[in-house]
Design an enzyme around this catalytic site. Structure first.
Site, PDB file in Angstrom:
ATOM      1  N   SER A 109      48.058 -17.478 -57.238  1.00 22.98           N
ATOM      2  CA  SER A 109      46.775 -16.804 -57.033  1.00 22.98           C
ATOM      3  C   SER A 109      47.015 -15.514 -56.275  1.00 22.98           C
ATOM      4  CB  SER A 109      45.827 -17.700 -56.224  1.00 22.98           C
ATOM      5  OG  SER A 109      44.688 -16.976 -55.799  1.00 22.98           O
TER       6      SER A 109
ATOM      7  N   TYR B 141      44.437 -22.401 -48.891  1.00 25.02           N
ATOM      8  CA  TYR B 141      44.714 -22.355 -50.334  1.00 25.02           C
ATOM      9  C   TYR B 141      45.666 -21.206 -50.634  1.00 25.02           C
ATOM     10  CZ  TYR B 141      43.814 -21.400 -55.306  1.00 25.02           C
ATOM     11  OH  TYR B 141      43.943 -21.145 -56.660  1.00 25.02           O
TER      12      TYR B 141
ATOM     13  N   LYS C  99      49.531 -21.111 -52.205  1.00 27.42           N
ATOM     14  CA  LYS C  99      49.891 -20.310 -53.370  1.00 27.42           C
ATOM     15  C   LYS C  99      50.990 -19.298 -53.028  1.00 27.42           C
ATOM     16  CE  LYS C  99      47.225 -22.162 -56.461  1.00 27.42           C
ATOM     17  NZ  LYS C  99      47.801 -22.864 -57.634  1.00 27.42           N
TER      18      LYS C  99
END
Length: 251
Positions: free
Chosen positions: A143, A156, A160
């Site tokens: 991401s 998150y 990533k």
């Protein structure tokens, strides 16, 4: 469409909808056979039908971070199609939103387990079952949140970012027989990312020089390129897919 992947087989995780399904569809359109995985059986069955049924696709339901599910998917793929030439690690979760300083650490452990450790485990299994002897290509879906701070989804993003580094490490370890690359999308119009744009899509899209959010097919095209022989001299790289967002400092 050309048959770049004729005779080749891919496993695509998290592929009952969104980016994963778009990737699987692109690979099938270009001649591949695919095994798609997802947690819920019913949407997975619908995805297999959309992909053309058992001649082109099989589905193996289960949790992405469950080693027994991973073993079952690898075994089913080899039984149905005879090879695992490509692997796409698309599964990712993010059940929390807010400041990292307030992060629920139990939730963080689960996010890390799914977003990072399962990607490594899947790659280990595909490698030892087929790619070590025959070669192959792996693409990890990271991401843009893994390339810079991402307020609200910071952990998150941290997972990533770790996945980007895992991609680099595996590329060094598994070359020359296996190439390992990644993609790092910004906001793509999927159910997973809906909270980031629903009700204000025009406002969010205005931050992008290309004037729109991503579509699953945008990611699918990049993944197909990285899996293909057209990318035969590319490994260890994560391609940012962001409509120019990071050029402008948008969030």
């Amino acid at each position: 469409m050309t048959s770049r992947f004729g005779g080749r087989t891919a496993i695509v995780t998290g592929a009952s909808r969104g980016i994963g399904l778009a990737v699987a569809q692109r690979l099938v359109d270009e001649g591949a056979r695919v095994c798609v995985t997802a947690r819920r059986p019913e949407p997975l069955e619908e995805a297999v039908k959309a992909l053309g049924g058992p001649e082109h696709a099989i589905g193996v339901p289960g949790r992405a971070d469950d080693p027994e599910h991973q073993d079952a998917a690898v075994a089913a793929t080899l039984e149905a199609f005879g090879s695992i030439d490509m692997f796409v690690n698309n599964t990712g979760i993010n059940p929390v939103y807010g400041r990292m300083i307030d992060l629920n650490l139990d939730a963080a452990r689960k996010i890390f387990e799914v977003n990072v450790l399962s990607a490594i485990s899947w790659t280990q299994k595909a490698y030892h079952a087929w790619m070590a002897e025959h070669g192959g290509a792996v693409v990890n879906v990271s991401s843009v949140a893994g390339t810079r701070p991402a307020p609200g989804i910071g952990f998150y993003g941290a997972t990533k970012a770790t996945l980007i580094h895992v991609t680099e490490e595996l590329a060094v370890e598994l070359g020359p027989g296996v190439r390992v690359n990644g993609v790092a999308p910004a906001v793509v119009k999927t159910r997973f990312a809906a909270a980031l744009y629903e009700g204000r899509e025009e406002e969010v899209a205005a931050q992008y020089p290309l004037g729109r959010l991503g579509e699953p097919e945008d990611v699918a095209g990049a993944v197909a390129f990285l899996l293909s022989d057209d990318a035969s001299w590319i490994t260890g790289r994560t391609l940012v897919l962001d409509g120019g967002l990071t050029l402008t400092g948008g969030v």
